[in-house]
Write an enzyme that holds these catalytic residues in place. Structure first.
Site, PDB file in Angstrom:
ATOM      1  CD  GLU A  57      -3.773  -7.409 -11.888  1.00 41.97           C
ATOM      2  OE1 GLU A  57      -4.337  -6.842 -10.924  1.00 41.97           O
ATOM      3  OE2 GLU A  57      -3.342  -8.583 -11.851  1.00 41.97           O
ATOM      4  CB  VAL A  61      -1.836  -6.671  -1.927  1.00 42.56           C
ATOM      5  CG1 VAL A  61      -2.375  -5.909  -3.126  1.00 42.56           C
ATOM      6  CG2 VAL A  61      -2.738  -7.821  -1.555  1.00 42.56           C
ATOM      7  CE  LYS A  81      -4.166  -4.850  -7.947  1.00 44.14           C
ATOM      8  NZ  LYS A  81      -3.700  -6.176  -8.366  1.00 44.14           N
ATOM      9  CE1 TYR A 141       3.063  13.691   9.373  1.00 40.65           C
ATOM     10  CE2 TYR A 141       3.270  13.142  11.691  1.00 40.65           C
ATOM     11  CZ  TYR A 141       2.933  14.039  10.703  1.00 40.65           C
ATOM     12  OH  TYR A 141       2.464  15.275  11.036  1.00 40.65           O
TER      13      TYR A 141
END
Length: 119
Positions: free
Chosen positions: A21, A72, A98, A53
């Site tokens: 990863e 995460v 993810k 935003y």
């Protein structure tokens, strides 16, 4: 209290605990719910009277693309800190997806809330 939201902000980054990863970029998707008062912006029709935003998304893309966290959970906390600290949100809910991280699933991730919805 009003809620500004962003759904599925897509960013490629290095994230994960396994060696493989760390070698490739993976896509994460970010959902945000941000408490604020949209009344002034609605009355004036001016973006400077609201939490922008677009500016938040640009900031988060730059941060996430450059980050190399393992979890995460860490990424979600960093995002919440940015939204609250730099953009003045009193409350934020952050979901980090993810996709396809675990075989046999469509999606895994974490959802956190930080701050208070009350002004």
């Amino acid at each position: 209290m009003d809620i500004l939201f962003v759904r599925e902000l897509k960013v490629d980054t290095r994230i994960g605990i396994y060696d493989w990863e760390r070698q490739v970029k993976q896509t994460v998707l970010i959902d945000l719910d941000i408490a604020g008062d949209a009344g002034a912006a609605a009355r004036t029709d001016k973006v400077e009277n609201t939490i922008n935003y677009q500016t938040i998304c640009q900031r988060l893309v730059a941060h996430i693309a450059a980050s190399e966290v393992e979890l995460v959970e860490t990424l979600a906390e960093q995002i919440a800190d940015i939204v609250r600290g730099e953009f003045g949100a009193t409350w934020v809910q952050v979901t980090v997806h993810k996709p396809a991280a675990v075989r046999g699933t469509r999606d895994v991730g974490v959802r956190i809330e930080r701050g208070s919805r009350l002004p």
